[in-house]
Design a protein around this motif. Structure first.
Motif, PDB file in Angstrom:
ATOM      1  N   THR A 186      57.339   1.239  20.931  1.00 52.53           N
ATOM      2  CA  THR A 186      58.422   2.209  20.750  1.00 52.53           C
ATOM      3  C   THR A 186      58.898   2.653  22.123  1.00 52.53           C
ATOM      4  OG1 THR A 186      57.391   2.974  18.718  1.00 52.53           O
ATOM      5  CG2 THR A 186      59.055   4.391  19.678  1.00 52.53           C
ATOM      6  N   LYS A 211      68.801  17.282  19.005  1.00 53.75           N
ATOM      7  CA  LYS A 211      67.608  17.163  19.844  1.00 53.75           C
ATOM      8  C   LYS A 211      68.011  17.250  21.312  1.00 53.75           C
ATOM      9  CE  LYS A 211      64.896  14.212  16.762  1.00 53.75           C
ATOM     10  NZ  LYS A 211      64.241  12.891  16.666  1.00 53.75           N
ATOM     11  N   SER A 212      67.058  17.648  22.145  1.00 55.17           N
ATOM     12  CA  SER A 212      67.338  17.700  23.578  1.00 55.17           C
ATOM     13  C   SER A 212      66.248  16.973  24.341  1.00 55.17           C
ATOM     14  CB  SER A 212      67.448  19.150  24.057  1.00 55.17           C
ATOM     15  OG  SER A 212      66.210  19.796  23.949  1.00 55.17           O
ATOM     16  N   GLU A 227      62.665   4.214  24.479  1.00 58.25           N
ATOM     17  CA  GLU A 227      64.002   4.813  24.399  1.00 58.25           C
ATOM     18  C   GLU A 227      65.070   3.752  24.628  1.00 58.25           C
ATOM     19  OE1 GLU A 227      62.019   6.307  27.058  1.00 58.25           O
ATOM     20  OE2 GLU A 227      61.400   8.171  26.109  1.00 58.25           O
ATOM     21  N   GLY A 246      62.549  10.688  24.965  1.00 60.73           N
ATOM     22  CA  GLY A 246      62.278  11.107  23.592  1.00 60.73           C
ATOM     23  C   GLY A 246      63.457  11.004  22.636  1.00 60.73           C
ATOM     24  N   ILE A 247      64.585  10.477  23.095  1.00 59.09           N
ATOM     25  CA  ILE A 247      65.794  10.393  22.274  1.00 59.09           C
ATOM     26  C   ILE A 247      66.147   8.925  22.033  1.00 59.09           C
ATOM     27  CG2 ILE A 247      68.268  10.980  22.171  1.00 59.09           C
ATOM     28  CD1 ILE A 247      66.481  13.412  22.001  1.00 59.09           C
ATOM     29  N   ASN A 248      66.678   8.618  20.838  1.00 58.14           N
ATOM     30  CA  ASN A 248      67.133   7.278  20.478  1.00 58.14           C
ATOM     31  C   ASN A 248      65.990   6.264  20.592  1.00 58.14           C
ATOM     32  OD1 ASN A 248      69.025   5.488  19.511  1.00 58.14           O
ATOM     33  ND2 ASN A 248      69.887   5.030  21.517  1.00 58.14           N
ATOM     34  N   VAL A 293      71.880  16.166  22.277  1.00 57.45           N
ATOM     35  CA  VAL A 293      72.593  15.090  21.592  1.00 57.45           C
ATOM     36  C   VAL A 293      73.605  15.716  20.629  1.00 57.45           C
ATOM     37  CG1 VAL A 293      72.377  13.041  20.156  1.00 57.45           C
ATOM     38  CG2 VAL A 293      70.579  13.601  21.794  1.00 57.45           C
ATOM     39  N   ARG A 304      71.858   9.885  15.006  1.00 61.23           N
ATOM     40  CA  ARG A 304      70.688  10.240  14.205  1.00 61.23           C
ATOM     41  C   ARG A 304      69.786  11.269  14.884  1.00 61.23           C
ATOM     42  NH1 ARG A 304      67.636   4.575  15.107  1.00 61.23           N
ATOM     43  NH2 ARG A 304      66.746   5.063  17.126  1.00 61.23           N
ATOM     44  N   ASP A 305      69.915  11.448  16.192  1.00 65.15           N
ATOM     45  CA  ASP A 305      69.118  12.441  16.919  1.00 65.15           C
ATOM     46  C   ASP A 305      69.909  13.708  17.228  1.00 65.15           C
ATOM     47  OD1 ASP A 305      66.770  10.933  17.029  1.00 65.15           O
ATOM     48  OD2 ASP A 305      67.452   9.830  18.783  1.00 65.15           O
ATOM     49  N   LYS A 306      70.982  13.951  16.494  1.00 62.12           N
ATOM     50  CA  LYS A 306      71.852  15.104  16.735  1.00 62.12           C
ATOM     51  C   LYS A 306      71.052  16.403  16.745  1.00 62.12           C
ATOM     52  CE  LYS A 306      75.937  17.427  14.908  1.00 62.12           C
ATOM     53  NZ  LYS A 306      77.014  17.372  13.932  1.00 62.12           N
TER      54      LYS A 306
END
Length: 105
Positions: free
Chosen positions: A59, A21-22, A61, A39-41, A13, A17-19
Motif C-alpha cells: 500500500t 482528510k488532511s 500513496e 496518508g492520502i489517495n 483534500v 474519495r479522501d475528501k
C-alpha cells in the motif's frame, strides 16, 4: 507560475474519495500538476520480490491533482486558496485568502 502548494505544507483534500482528510505534502510534481500527500489517495500495488525488497501487496500513496487540494488556513484550519503579496522588506510571501494570514513566515 509560482508554486502555490509546496513540500511540507499541510493540505486538505477538496474532492475525491479522501475528501475532508488532511496530510502533509511529501512531493510536488509541477509538470504533471500533481502532489504526493502522506496518508492520502492510498492504492494497493502488487510488488514482485527482489533481492532487497519483500514481495506481496504493497500500500502506497498515489499522486493527487493540485486542483483537488486546498492549503490549510493557519487561523481556523479550514481549506483556503493561496495568494501572493510583497512585504515591506521586498520578500514575496504566500498568504491564505480566507483569513489573510501569512502561510510562510
Amino acid at each position: 507560475m509560482a508554486a502555490k502548494i509546496k513540500k511540507g505544507d499541510t493540505v486538505i483534500v477538496l474532492a475525491g474519495r479522501d475528501k475532508g482528510k488532511s496530510g502533509e505534502v511529501v512531493k510536488v510534481m509541477p509538470k504533471e500538476t500533481r502532489a504526493l500527500v502522506r496518508g492520502i489517495n492510498l492504492v494497493k500495488r502488487h510488488q514482485r520480490q527482489t533481492a532487497n525488497q519483500e514481495g506481496g501487496i504493497v500500500t502506497k500513496e498515489a499522486a493527487i491533482h493540485l486542483s483537488n487540494l486546498g492549503i490549510r488556513d493557519p487561523r481556523d484550519g479550514k481549506p483556503s486558496r493561496v495568494g501572493f503579496k510583497f512585504l515591506d522588506d521586498g520578500r514575496k510571501v504566500r498568504f491564505a485568502k480566507r483569513s489573510g494570514d501569512l502561510i510562510d513566515g
